[in-house]
Design a protein around this motif. Structure first.
Motif, short mmCIF file in Angstrom:
data_model
loop_
_atom_site.label_atom_id
_atom_site.label_comp_id
_atom_site.label_asym_id
_atom_site.label_seq_id
_atom_site.Cartn_x
_atom_site.Cartn_y
_atom_site.Cartn_z
N GLU B 100 78.43 48.61 29.24
CA GLU B 100 78.36 49.34 27.98
C GLU B 100 78.31 48.40 26.77
O GLU B 100 78.52 47.20 26.89
N GLU B 101 78.05 49.00 25.61
CA GLU B 101 77.95 48.19 24.39
C GLU B 101 79.31 47.69 23.94
O GLU B 101 79.44 46.62 23.38
N THR B 102 80.34 48.52 24.13
CA THR B 102 81.67 48.09 23.69
C THR B 102 82.64 48.20 24.86
O THR B 102 82.41 48.93 25.83
N VAL B 103 83.72 47.45 24.71
CA VAL B 103 84.78 47.47 25.71
C VAL B 103 85.30 48.90 25.87
O VAL B 103 85.50 49.39 26.99
N TYR B 104 85.49 49.57 24.73
CA TYR B 104 86.02 50.93 24.75
C TYR B 104 85.15 51.84 25.59
O TYR B 104 85.63 52.53 26.49
N LYS B 105 83.84 51.82 25.32
CA LYS B 105 82.93 52.70 26.05
C LYS B 105 82.92 52.39 27.54
O LYS B 105 82.78 53.28 28.37
#
Lengths: 286, 288, 268
Positions: B100-105
């Motif tokens: 994903e683009e971010t760690v969160y996602k």
């Protein structure tokens, strides 16, 4: 003994992000590695140990200071092939350093690049495979081999250049204990029987037990340098650098702090047991 | 209480009907108790990876059954995805699955597949990130900017965030340096303590297994060689060595001391325990 | 599972067909194709089929394996056949239905077209079945060596091809692993419409690409460490050498092409 690799005030920085100061991975390293020795370089991730390894055959070039391979300056572009032929390098991921899909073709890759005559390549391939104990695998497909076997093929591929020195950059990190043991005994044998200088970069402390010399890197500098016995005796210092000591030394250290008269330099299981047994057979009389 | 997982006569055969036919797991039976920390050890090719991929229904048994909470996980093959949410599996080198683009996602991928949304999703993402030591400000970064060790933690959090009843970890510390190994195992221990969840740890390292688990399963050649508490298993140290398996270094020292005539229990497997044994021995020795 | 796909359909063996120099085999296939396109009659097609049958016999590759190679292109074969059958204009109408006319010429064309494609595919497959990918690459590189003068990067292309061959199994294994890992996180590759299915591939493709780039980078470093510096001054472990059997095979090949050409001239 003559010098295999020498670094003088070696500095190296990885390219930095915009507007940031470059971070130095090596901050002035002075080392002299003797020909024929077995040197283990320890350090936590980011200590600069892998960077140091990669400067030893001009994969990375010094940003400051010098690296000499048998007197050859790695900054001299004309000497590049000669330097890389003298110092072979084995990397961490066995899958990403095997070029061909037949074992013998892969081992032949370096001699082919060096323009070695065909009959001589054949001889070198057979000899290199024998040296790593993989003679029975000449026409195998590398992707079907185990991790330890792949790494031995990679070592054979380097040995086929007939180098004076082999640098193993965390070459055991991805292997299981069996594979690690295969690789270790192979390089120890190469060191013993062929006199090849070995520089082993690792964070497995146990792999340093049988080395001639242990260098501990920390924050881009040489933090400790000595025999395994000398280095591992400094338990607290190693721990402060994010490293552990073998359990044998940990045990001896604890016993010493408990007031038992034991030495700290008994690293192997047998030596450790001997030291404790000696202390305890003397203890009741005191 | 009923075991959370029951493995009954599990057999898995690859390449049936071809010349390469081979059983990776053969007639294995064992239970995993609720809240237990189980260690599985064995060489490459002993059947470890095949075994664990059965526990969450990635592989289907050739013969035998897997019961999760008393029910056969293949009773309804359409619901196998629910089994994967209840039995979380973290593969070896899980950092190579980040996308994903971010760690969160990325951490949210598993839980949103589960159907979690809104606050429930946000809560489990943040909680599992905290558990593995990922800071809040790192959640909006690209996972590919992180260091190798941190990527591994993100991948681990991605499975923990599904809040599975059983968490299976395949070589979670492979390739990390000593400090990284210790930190990560401490995180996993903390997760185990705080959540009372069942954990299955697969490892090559006897030392790591010895220090962390309640019970050990030793595999060899597609079969269970031994099963028991660390003390029980390491008491059979000679047998392990004969089978070509390792024992913790401390156990080897203890065995060597016993061979030298010291009254040491050869089944100790931690430095602290052997130190205690030796100190007790010295006191005892001094008394007579 | 992806692992079950057989790649590099090479069946090792020790027959003359296996032992021929890869360059010879490539040239023979070229000659064979030329002959196939020269053939115009039942007789000449018969000769070509006979040639193939003899080669198959020599190579000891099972005919079943060869036929299996036709499976993936079955659709194209049928399509070409039907197209030729229905849309060839001609005098002798055999059958007609609406705007569709089956003519004698159409039937003839269809049969020959299908024969030609089948023979073509089986012939090429016979080469890949009896030649390891690495020696095939080697043969191609040597054959095209002359093109270097025109700045065609022959060595580089051959190197790329052999590295690709080397990494196909590794990447397949990796795809398998990533798929399992994402499935363990509840990814669903089976249900949904086409767009949803395509979207479901992102969690596989992104890691796969990143990993492929990392591998490429590491491999490049490893190759440099082993003194790779392009094709210049490179020697070989296995040097290709034409033996007498190669000359014999090539002579036969040329004779067959000549015979087919002559027969066509004679209107046979």
């Amino acid at each position: 003994m003559s010098t295999m690799i020498e670094t003088r005030d070696l500095r190296f920085a990885y390219p930095a992000e915009e507007q940031e100061q470059p971070v130095y991975a090596l901050k002035g390293v002075d080392l002299r590695i003797e020909k024929g020795s077995f040197v283990v370089v320890l350090g936590h991730n980011g200590s600069g140990k892998s960077t140091l390894a990669k400067t030893m055959n001009a994969v990375l070039l010094p940003a400051g200071g010098k690296v000499y391979v048998e007197g050859l300056d790695t900054l001299d572009e004309r000497l590049l092939l000669e330097i890389r032929q003298r110092v072979g390098m084995v990397f961490q991921n066995p899958d990403n350093q095997i070029v061909a899909n037949v074992v013998e073709e892969d081992v032949a890759f370096a001699p082919e690049n060096l323009g070695v005559p065909t009959e001589e390549i054949r001889r070198r391939v057979d000899e290199a495979l024998k040296a790593v104990g993989m003679s029975g695998f000449v026409t195998h497909a590398p992707h079907l081999l185990s991790g330890g076997q792949k790494q031995r093929i990679a070592i054979a591929g380097v040995i086929a250049m007939e180098p004076a020195c082999v640098v193993l950059d965390e070459a055991t990190a991805m292997l299981d204990p069996v594979g690690r043991q295969e690789v270790l005994s192979t390089i120890h044998r190469l060191n013993r029987e062929k006199g090849i200088t070995v520089v082993l970069i690792t964070h497995h402390m146990n792999e340093a037990e049988e080395a001639d010399r242990v260098i501990v890197m920390d924050a881009g500098q040489v933090a400790m340098d000595g025999t395994p016995q000398e280095v591992f005796s400094c338990v607290d210092r190693l721990c402060s650098m994010g490293l552990t000591v073998p359990d044998t030394v940990d045990l001896l250290d604890r016993l010493q702090k408990d007031g038992v008269q034991v030495p700290l330099d008994a690293i192997t299981v047998e030596a450790c047991a001997d030291a404790i047994a000696a202390a305890f057979s003397a203890a009741p009389e005191n | 209480m009923e075991p959370i997982l029951q493995i009954k006569h599990l057999t898995h055969t690859y390449g049936i009907g071809t010349p390469f036919q081979r059983s990776a797991v053969e007639d294995m039976s064992f239970d995993v108790q609720q809240g237990e920390f189980l260690g599985i050890i064995g060489h490459t090719g002993s059947g470890k990876s095949t075994l664990i991929q059965h526990l969450n229904g990635l592989l289907k048994p050739t013969e035998g059954q897997i019961l999760l909470g008393g029910r056969d996980i293949w009773a309804d093959p359409k619901k196998i995805r629910d089994v994967r949410f209840r039995v979380g599996l973290v593969f070896q080198y899980p950092e190579y699955q980040l996308f994903e683009e971010t760690v969160y996602k990325d951490i949210a991928f598993g839980p949103s597949n589960q159907g979690k949304t809104g606050e429930a999703l946000d809560r489990c993402v943040r909680e599992s990130a905290r558990l593995v030591g990922i800071r809040d400000d790192q959640l909006e970064k690209s996972p590919f900017e992180l260091s190798g060790g941190q990527k591994r933690r993100v991948a681990l959090a991605g499975v923990m965030a599904m809040e599975p009843d059983v968490l299976i970890l395949d070589e979670p510390t492979a390739g990390l340096d000593p400090a990284g190994r210790e930190n990560l195992m401490a995180n996993i221990q903390e997760y185990h303590r705080n959540h009372q969840k069942t954990i299955i740890l697969v490892s090559h390292s006897m030392d790591e297994i010895a220090r962390n688990v309640d019970r050990i399963l030793v595999l060899k050649g597609a079969h269970i060689l031994m099963s028991g508490t660390p003390a029980e298993v390491f008491a059979r140290g000679e047998e392990l060595l004969e089978a070509g398996l390792d024992v913790p270094q401390v156990t080897r020292v203890a065995m060597a001391l016993k061979a030298r005539g010291l009254e040491i229990d050869p089944a100790v497997y931690t430095v602290e325990a052997l130190e205690r044994e030796l100190l007790a021995l010295r006191k005892g020795g001094a008394a007579c | 599972m992806l692992k079950d796909i057989t790649l590099g359909q090479y069946f090792p063996g020790n027959t003359v067909a296996h032992k021929l120099d890869p360059r010879t085999k490539i040239l023979l296939v070229v000659l064979y194709i030329v002959a196939l396109f020269t053939a115009k009659s039942l007789l000449t097609y018969g000769i070509m089929a006979l040639c193939l049958a003899v080669c198959v016999r020599i190579s000891r590759v099972g005919i079943r394996q060869l036929v299996r190679g036709l499976k993936p292109v079955l659709f194209i074969i049928i399509f070409t056949g039907v197209l030729n059958l229905l849309f060839t204009p001609g005098e002798t109408e055999l059958f007609s239905w609406g705007f569709l006319h089956v003519t004698g010429e159409g039937l003839r064309n269809a049969v020959f077209m299908v024969l030609r494609i089948m023979l073509l595919i089986m012939g090429t497959f016979l080469m890949t079945y009896t030649t390891s990918p690495i020696s095939l690459t080697d043969g191609l590189e040597r054959l095209l060596n002359g093109l270097k003068r025109f700045h065609v990067p022959v060595h580089e292309l051959a190197m790329m091809m052999s590295i690709a061959l080397r990494f196909i199994p590794t990447l397949i294994e990796e795809t398998d692993k990533i798929m399992s890992a994402q499935k363990a996180r509840g990814a669903d590759f089976e249900s949904g419409n086409l767009i949803q299915k395509a979207k479901a591939l992102i969690p596989i493709l992104v890691p796969l690409f990143i990993s492929a780039f990392r591998r490429a980078d590491e491999l490049a470093t490893a190759m440099e460490c082993r003194c790779y510096h392009g094709g210049e001054g490179r020697t070989k472990l296995h040097v290709l050498r034409y033996e007498s059997r190669d000359y014999v095979a090539l002579t036969i090949g040329v004779l067959v092409v000549a015979a087919v050409a002559v027969l066509r001239r004679l209107g046979l």
